[in-house]
Scaffold this active site. Sequence first.
Site, PDB file in Angstrom:
ATOM      1  N   LYS A  63      39.725  43.973  41.832  1.00  0.00           N
ATOM      2  CA  LYS A  63      38.326  44.150  41.266  1.00  0.00           C
ATOM      3  C   LYS A  63      38.651  44.932  39.918  1.00  0.00           C
ATOM      4  O   LYS A  63      37.593  44.616  39.112  1.00  0.00           O
ATOM      5  CB  LYS A  63      37.216  44.752  42.410  1.00  0.00           C
ATOM      6  N   SER A 312      44.110  40.844  48.969  1.00  0.00           N
ATOM      7  CA  SER A 312      43.082  41.464  47.796  1.00  0.00           C
ATOM      8  C   SER A 312      42.800  42.716  47.854  1.00  0.00           C
ATOM      9  O   SER A 312      42.330  43.316  46.689  1.00  0.00           O
ATOM     10  CB  SER A 312      41.756  40.527  48.033  1.00  0.00           C
TER      11      SER A 312
END
Length: 412
Positions: A63, A312
């Site tokens: 992110k 992720s």
Amino acid sequence: MESKSKDKDILAHTTIADVYCAAKRLEGVIVKTRLIESAFFSELSENQVYLKPENLQLTGAFKLRGAYNKISQLTEEEKKRGVITASAGNHAQGVAYAAQRLGVRAVICMPATTPILKVEATKARGAEVVLFGDGFDDAYAHSLELQKEHGYVYIHPFNDLQVLLGQGTAALEIIEALKDVDAILCPIGGGGFASGVALATKRISPQVKVIGVEPENAACMKAALAAGHTTTLASADTVADGCAVKTAGDLTYAFCRAYLDGIITVSEIEIMNALLSLIEKHKLVAEGAGVLSLAALTKLPFKGKKVVAILSGGNIDISTISALIDKALIARGRVFAFAVQLPDKPGQLLNVSRILAEENANVIRLDHDQTKVTDSFKKVVLTVTVETHNHKHIERIIAALEKNGYDITQVY
């Protein structure tokens, strides 16, 4: 209609040069995480599997890429106003890190259910944290109210062009490291990561398959693609809390519809099993959303291909990871608990222990309680938890106990 037209215009005018510009802005800010070849997951899926460990990224997740790319392009006037966002945790830390590095005030709305590790990590990077609601959608609605009230600049966690371009830089690194990659697996929450990765991949190597992965319990993008428009799920209850999104973004929907080759959904137990395998085989820790791509490997419609599975994120607290590991062990038949009533006389506990030892079951917990209510005051309840190999091993243990006259009740 106007929104669809706008999205088509953005799609038409977004090029690979935009992703390379994002990569330039991120130089010296992010870690270019290196691919790790996995013998275990390769054998499991019958493909040549490589891991892209974004769980080892600064702030512990991909992110940061999108957040920094967006905030770094704000005008001086916008930076003075400060930024706000909503996040279940990873985008929060990305925004907090980027804002702190660029000298911008950051306010983050997070669900009240967010793991404490993510909350404290966000605060540690100088952001003001506002806890609100039971999930992302509640926190998001509250963040919009605060933005309107205070005039902050909104940094959307996924439905923003500059955010998804930043996320797409991960694909540039994959293709540079593995030029003959056949497929990339990317998790989907709201769709920003998958949008950026699919865009970058298809503009460089259109033959490479890009497959999104969603939890069965929060498959908002799959629902949107099936309906032909964004739609809101009734719930998004999943151990992959970073992907617990009820409504995909309209922009990310447009990108995923244009560039994704498909979506695979995975169950809660498949997610937990993938997490346990990653820890056992690679000594890497990831969160539930972080292992979605691993959970999908056995569902791929092809064999013998070079596949990159993106991990992720790795922001998970100890209590959560402990609970997930315990559930995965039980599901695999690696832990077995049973209760049995024994005559209240010497030697009974020793006899049960002997049977378990003969069956190679390692006792890890034992409760011999004379106060529990039984069908006879001359009996006691024994509850035993043992380490086992698999479900067949458990069946052999049960058979051995029953052969010796013990009527057991399986606890789990």
